[in-house]
Design a protein around this motif. Structure first.
Motif, PDB file in Angstrom:
ATOM      1  N   ASP A  59       0.914  -1.266   0.004  1.00  0.00           N
ATOM      2  CA  ASP A  59      -0.043  -0.070  -0.029  1.00  0.00           C
ATOM      3  C   ASP A  59       0.965   1.202   0.244  1.00  0.00           C
ATOM      4  OD1 ASP A  59      -1.372   2.437   0.823  1.00  0.00           O
ATOM      5  OD2 ASP A  59      -2.798   1.224   1.711  1.00  0.00           O
ATOM      6  N   LEU A  60       0.926   1.909  -1.105  1.00  0.00           N
ATOM      7  CA  LEU A  60       2.058   2.781  -1.196  1.00  0.00           C
ATOM      8  C   LEU A  60       1.823   3.972  -0.112  1.00  0.00           C
ATOM      9  CD1 LEU A  60       4.476   3.940  -2.976  1.00  0.00           C
ATOM     10  CD2 LEU A  60       2.971   4.978  -4.766  1.00  0.00           C
ATOM     11  N   GLY A  61       0.657   4.224  -0.074  1.00  0.00           N
ATOM     12  CA  GLY A  61       0.349   5.371   0.915  1.00  0.00           C
ATOM     13  C   GLY A  61       0.807   4.991   2.391  1.00  0.00           C
ATOM     14  N   LYS A  62       0.420   3.764   3.004  1.00  0.00           N
ATOM     15  CA  LYS A  62       1.037   3.347   4.187  1.00  0.00           C
ATOM     16  C   LYS A  62       2.332   2.984   4.397  1.00  0.00           C
ATOM     17  CE  LYS A  62      -3.622   1.408   5.423  1.00  0.00           C
ATOM     18  NZ  LYS A  62      -4.657   0.237   5.799  1.00  0.00           N
ATOM     19  N   ASN A  63       2.802   2.188   3.416  1.00  0.00           N
ATOM     20  CA  ASN A  63       4.385   1.951   3.458  1.00  0.00           C
ATOM     21  C   ASN A  63       5.174   2.901   3.000  1.00  0.00           C
ATOM     22  OD1 ASN A  63       3.684  -0.704   4.241  1.00  0.00           O
ATOM     23  ND2 ASN A  63       3.519  -1.438   1.778  1.00  0.00           N
ATOM     24  N   GLY A  64       4.831   3.950   2.501  1.00  0.00           N
ATOM     25  CA  GLY A  64       5.610   5.220   1.973  1.00  0.00           C
ATOM     26  C   GLY A  64       5.747   6.414   2.678  1.00  0.00           C
ATOM     27  N   THR A  65       6.467   6.371   3.622  1.00  0.00           N
ATOM     28  CA  THR A  65       6.848   7.636   4.430  1.00  0.00           C
ATOM     29  C   THR A  65       8.181   8.323   3.763  1.00  0.00           C
ATOM     30  OG1 THR A  65       5.637   6.986   6.591  1.00  0.00           O
ATOM     31  CG2 THR A  65       7.049   8.952   6.541  1.00  0.00           C
TER      32      THR A  65
ATOM     33  N   PRO B 292       7.820   6.460 -10.214  1.00  0.00           N
ATOM     34  CA  PRO B 292       7.542   7.891 -10.477  1.00  0.00           C
ATOM     35  C   PRO B 292       6.026   8.088  -9.527  1.00  0.00           C
ATOM     36  CG  PRO B 292       7.277   6.961 -12.470  1.00  0.00           C
ATOM     37  CD  PRO B 292       7.958   5.910 -11.810  1.00  0.00           C
ATOM     38  N   ASP B 293       5.303   7.100  -9.569  1.00  0.00           N
ATOM     39  CA  ASP B 293       4.144   7.134  -8.612  1.00  0.00           C
ATOM     40  C   ASP B 293       4.471   7.635  -7.264  1.00  0.00           C
ATOM     41  OD1 ASP B 293       3.289   5.912 -11.201  1.00  0.00           O
ATOM     42  OD2 ASP B 293       1.888   4.322 -10.253  1.00  0.00           O
ATOM     43  N   TYR B 294       5.375   7.161  -6.796  1.00  0.00           N
ATOM     44  CA  TYR B 294       5.805   7.484  -5.367  1.00  0.00           C
ATOM     45  C   TYR B 294       5.787   9.210  -5.179  1.00  0.00           C
ATOM     46  CZ  TYR B 294       8.106   7.697  -1.015  1.00  0.00           C
ATOM     47  OH  TYR B 294       8.501   8.092   0.452  1.00  0.00           O
ATOM     48  N   ALA B 295       6.303   9.744  -5.954  1.00  0.00           N
ATOM     49  CA  ALA B 295       6.438  11.145  -5.825  1.00  0.00           C
ATOM     50  C   ALA B 295       5.066  12.023  -6.174  1.00  0.00           C
ATOM     51  CB  ALA B 295       7.441  11.838  -6.837  1.00  0.00           C
ATOM     52  N   GLU B 296       4.095  11.124  -6.524  1.00  0.00           N
ATOM     53  CA  GLU B 296       2.698  11.549  -6.764  1.00  0.00           C
ATOM     54  C   GLU B 296       1.867  11.121  -5.649  1.00  0.00           C
ATOM     55  OE1 GLU B 296      -0.210  14.107  -7.932  1.00  0.00           O
ATOM     56  OE2 GLU B 296       2.044  14.063  -8.718  1.00  0.00           O
ATOM     57  N   ASP B 297       2.026  10.003  -5.075  1.00  0.00           N
ATOM     58  CA  ASP B 297       1.243   9.576  -4.111  1.00  0.00           C
ATOM     59  C   ASP B 297       1.546   9.728  -2.529  1.00  0.00           C
ATOM     60  OD1 ASP B 297      -0.113   8.407  -6.111  1.00  0.00           O
ATOM     61  OD2 ASP B 297       0.632   6.502  -5.879  1.00  0.00           O
ATOM     62  N   VAL B 298       2.798   9.904  -2.402  1.00  0.00           N
ATOM     63  CA  VAL B 298       3.397  10.006  -0.932  1.00  0.00           C
ATOM     64  C   VAL B 298       3.863  11.740  -1.177  1.00  0.00           C
ATOM     65  CG1 VAL B 298       5.094   9.497   0.566  1.00  0.00           C
ATOM     66  CG2 VAL B 298       3.851   8.055  -0.606  1.00  0.00           C
TER      67      VAL B 298
END
Length: 169
Positions: free
Chosen positions: A85-91, A110-116
């Motif tokens: 879960d990118l939102g939960k796992n990504g801080t 690149p999704d990381y830089a948009e979702d977190v």
């Protein structure tokens, strides 16, 4: 692909002259196969794996007077993993940095830089999309491994906070 290629690839990469060190994040396929081999070889050659951590670059061991150059890196999580879960796992490791410092965020997708929230990032370096697996006339890729389709296909892009991002093939 194949773990037998890890040692010669890392040996070749170690020949590249990088005065401030070699830094990397791994991609989804690296976690699915050969992870331990990759980490061992990177350590052997003194390469820095950035997984949820920040390294600070200093020429000659000194901090620049106007702030530091920070390289935070984000560990990639394979999307096929049930717990992903990118939102939960990504801080983002950028959150604790100062806006006065220059921050280059390394992330596989690149999704990381948009979702977190990647607050304090000045530049983002990403990959994962491969410029599309197949492109039609170099203009359109029918399949892009991103929730955002063509938006982060390749080249200089911007997330919704207008942070520049270079997406490599």
């Amino acid at each position: 692909e194949g773990c037998q290629y890890v040692p010669p690839v890392m040996a070749a990469l170690a020949q590249v002259k990088t005065p401030l060190g070699t830094y990397a994040v791994l991609g989804n396929n690296d976690y699915e196969a050969c992870y331990d081999d990759i980490v061992r070889e990177m350590r052997h050659y003194g390469m820095h794996l950035l997984e949820h951590k920040v390294d600070t670059l200093r020429r000659g061991g000194e901090r620049p007077p106007s702030g530091a150059l920070h390289l935070p890196g984000q560990r990639d999580f394979p999307r096929r993993h049930a717990a992903f879960d990118l939102g939960k796992n990504g801080t983002s490791p950028t959150l604790g940095l100062s806006p006065d410092d220059f921050v280059i965020l390394l992330t596989h997708t690149p999704d990381y830089a948009e979702d977190v929230p990647v607050t304090n990032s000045d530049l983002i370096l990403a990959g994962h999309t491969h410029g599309g697996q197949v492109t039609l006339f170099g203009l359109y890729a029918p399949i892009v491994p991103s929730h955002y389709g063509q938006r982060f296909l390749s080249g200089l892009k911007y997330n919704s906070k207008n942070i520049p991002m270079i997406v490599t093939n």
